[in-house]
Design an enzyme around this catalytic site. Structure first.
Site, PDB file in Angstrom:
ATOM      1  N   HIS A 106      48.591  34.826  29.412  1.00  0.00           N
ATOM      2  CA  HIS A 106      47.822  34.094  28.404  1.00  0.00           C
ATOM      3  C   HIS A 106      46.445  34.699  28.127  1.00  0.00           C
ATOM      4  CE1 HIS A 106      50.953  31.123  28.458  1.00  0.00           C
ATOM      5  NE2 HIS A 106      50.803  30.968  29.762  1.00  0.00           N
TER       6      HIS A 106
ATOM      7  N   ASP B   1      45.665  35.039  37.701  1.00  0.00           N
ATOM      8  CA  ASP B   1      46.170  33.759  37.208  1.00  0.00           C
ATOM      9  C   ASP B   1      46.456  33.825  35.708  1.00  0.00           C
ATOM     10  OD1 ASP B   1      46.497  30.760  37.653  1.00  0.00           O
ATOM     11  OD2 ASP B   1      44.944  30.761  36.111  1.00  0.00           O
TER      12      ASP B   1
ATOM     13  N   ASN C  32      41.686  34.211  32.331  1.00  0.00           N
ATOM     14  CA  ASN C  32      42.180  33.696  31.049  1.00  0.00           C
ATOM     15  C   ASN C  32      41.186  32.706  30.454  1.00  0.00           C
ATOM     16  OD1 ASN C  32      43.692  30.777  30.507  1.00  0.00           O
ATOM     17  ND2 ASN C  32      44.237  32.375  29.028  1.00  0.00           N
TER      18      ASN C  32
ATOM     19  N   GLU D 241      50.646  36.520  37.671  1.00  0.00           N
ATOM     20  CA  GLU D 241      51.435  35.324  37.431  1.00  0.00           C
ATOM     21  C   GLU D 241      51.882  35.347  35.964  1.00  0.00           C
ATOM     22  OE1 GLU D 241      50.955  30.455  37.666  1.00  0.00           O
ATOM     23  OE2 GLU D 241      49.377  31.691  36.777  1.00  0.00           O
TER      24      GLU D 241
ATOM     25  N   ASP E  75      39.537  29.159  26.713  1.00  0.00           N
ATOM     26  CA  ASP E  75      40.001  30.540  26.830  1.00  0.00           C
ATOM     27  C   ASP E  75      38.910  31.524  26.415  1.00  0.00           C
ATOM     28  OD1 ASP E  75      42.429  29.221  27.281  1.00  0.00           O
ATOM     29  OD2 ASP E  75      43.557  30.818  26.294  1.00  0.00           O
TER      30      ASP E  75
END
Length: 516
Positions: free
Chosen positions: A233, A229, A127, A266, A198
């Site tokens: 996002h 992870d 991410n 996740e 990001d």
């Protein structure tokens, strides 16, 4: 030996009573669909060279501990170079953090793990990168830099309404997501913190970079899969369909290299948000399991977790039959389980018994098997493992002074091994039961329809003609439960649970598993 070292265990001498019905049973490996994965923070695990920091060679030395516990796989928290202790901000995706060792050390560990039939999954953090990653250093040099579009940039006037955004989400308490690199004109997006910018997945070059990283670890290094992870996002929250599409593409690229690659994501949210990720991420962490388990104890509501788990499993089955429910009772982001359960040893033993008697592919966080303690901030949830009393513990990491998992509170593993009522021996026994009983590992979950007292959790596990009746008392007071005449064999008992004349009696925080 100091008396206080025995206190956490001697106070619960009567907790564990189990029937040895598994000694002649075959231990099976049900990973990934129902097997057990052990989460390790290498920095706190075992220090092999005396520098105070756990390392990869230390893991190699302690693979027998993972095997003895009964786990089928290891998930390593981040192992790549990073400026932080936790290493969730990567500066080199194809390297090993020098504190942990070398790539040769890792490959040697991997070979040893595979020889012991232990799979290895590594954290892959895509991410964001570190703000010290070479890509970002180049990106912030100017709008014309070739790496500019590797990240998400915007001019100040176009994001004026968002610069001081004050939204706190389930998985981040950060209240600022647009960050000034120093010129006050162009801002970059970092969902978590400014030190974690990001990546821009609208850029095909970025996606290809990520696929090459995956290929490197699967093909050249030989890991078995990835824990992804912050999978929710990749794109911002208002672009969920783009997130879903990316993970399907990612899975497609990884299966070209390793058809049986293991991918666990996740996605920290409710089931309606989590479920659409399943086509791309066939395994997803079940955060609802963790929180509902703790809520069940607080409310002394035994069926709360059963209802929630059945609801989730049925919901997922409507999307795909090929999913892995990655259940857990604690992890590196949550307070240690013993702290969450009022430091009650009976509750801790029962909680892992519930985890192992439910459907899913359970994850265990290092140190829970010896009753380690810890609360926020995160560093104190990731304290060093206690292998032996301090005088004998040459492998104990010292990078942090433990605030919770100290010698006068936590009994080290070496002592627990010799004590029949220890946390470790209970973990080992309930895991062995799961690994030798297909209905417990693979069976469907069915409600027990009779009226029950509120603290009682009762359910059936059925698999290929085998049927188990599982009962847990989540309250302090003794409970009596009428059971069908067909269930006459006690497969397992915790806390002096008993069966007589079709009546099960369970003292507070006791459990029993019956078999037809």
């Amino acid at each position: 030996m100091k008396k206080h070292l025995l206190a956490p265990i001697l106070s619960v001498l009567t907790i564990l009573t189990s029937c040895d019905t598994t000694s002649n049973s075959k231990v099976e490996n049900h990973w990934p669909h129902a097997g057990i994965t052990y989460e390790i923070f290498i920095q706190s695990f075992y220090d092999s060279n005396g520098d105070g920091i756990g390392d990869i060679n230390g893991v190699t030395k302690k693979l027998d501990h993972v095997k003895e516990l009964g786990a089928n796989a290891i998930w390593f928290m981040p192992i790549m170079p990073s400026p932080s202790y936790h290493k969730y901000d990567v500066t080199d995706y194809n390297g090993i953090h020098p504190d942990y060792g070398t790539m040769d050390d890792f490959k040697n560990m991997l070979k040893s793990a595979h020889e012991k039939n232990i799979k290895v999954v590594i954290d892959l953090i895509i991410n964001h990168t570190s703000s010290e990653h070479p890509w970002f250093i180049e990106s912030k040099k100017g709008r014309d830099n070739p790496y500019r579009d590797y990240y998400v940039w915007a001019q100040k006037d176009t994001i004026a309404d968002f610069i001081n955004k004050k939204t706190i989400t389930l998985d981040s308490d950060n209240i600022r997501q647009w960050h000034d690199p120093g010129n006050g004109e162009d801002f970059y997006y970092g969902f978590f913190i400014g030190g974690m910018p990001d990546l821009n997945f609208d850029n095909p070059k970025v996606r290809e970079e990520i696929y090459e990283i995956g290929r490197f670890w699967l093909e050249e290094v030989g890991v078995d899969g990835f824990r992804l992870d912050a999978a929710k996002h990749i794109y911002t929250d208002d672009r969920p369909k783009d997130n879903h599409a990316f993970w399907k593409e990612f899975r497609s690229e990884m299966t070209k290299i390793k058809p049986d690659v293991y991918l666990v994501g996740e996605v920290y949210d409710m089931k309606e948000v989590v479920a659409p990720y399943l086509p791309g991420l066939p395994a997803l962490f079940n955060f609802d399991f963790h929180y509902t388990l703790l809520e069940s104890y607080k409310k002394e509501d035994g069926m709360l977790l059963v209802r929630k788990q059945k609801e989730i499993l049925d919901f997922y089955k409507d999307i795909t039959d090929e999913f892995i429910d990655a259940t857990f009772s604690s992890n590196h982001d949550q307070p240690r389980l013993l702290n969450s359960l009022d430091e009650n040893p009976k509750k801790l033993k029962q909680a892992v018994t519930i985890l192992m008697s439910m459907p899913g592919a359970p994850y265990l966080y290092y140190g829970e098997e010896i009753g380690m303690m810890g609360k926020k901030p995160d560093e104190n949830i990731r304290e060093p493992f206690l292998w032996d009393i301090r005088a004998n513990d040459s492998g104990r990491a010292t990078w942090i002074d433990a605030e919770y998992s100290k010698d006068d509170v936590v009994t080290p593993l070496a002592i627990q091994k010799s004590m029949s009522t220890s946390y470790f021996n209970h973990y080992r026994e309930i895991i062995k039961l799961r690994n030798t009983n297909r209905a417990l590992a693979l069976g469907d979950l069915e409600f027990y329809s009779e009226d029950l007292s509120k603290p009682v959790m009762a359910f059936l596990r059925k698999y290929e003609g085998q049927e188990l009746f599982v009962i847990h008392n989540l309250g302090q007071e003794e409970q009596s439960i009428n059971v069908p005449e067909s269930f006459q064999a006690v497969l397992f008992s915790l806390g002096n649970g008993s069966l007589e004349n079709n009546i099960v009696r369970l003292p507070g925080y006791a459990s029993i598993i019956l078999e037809k």
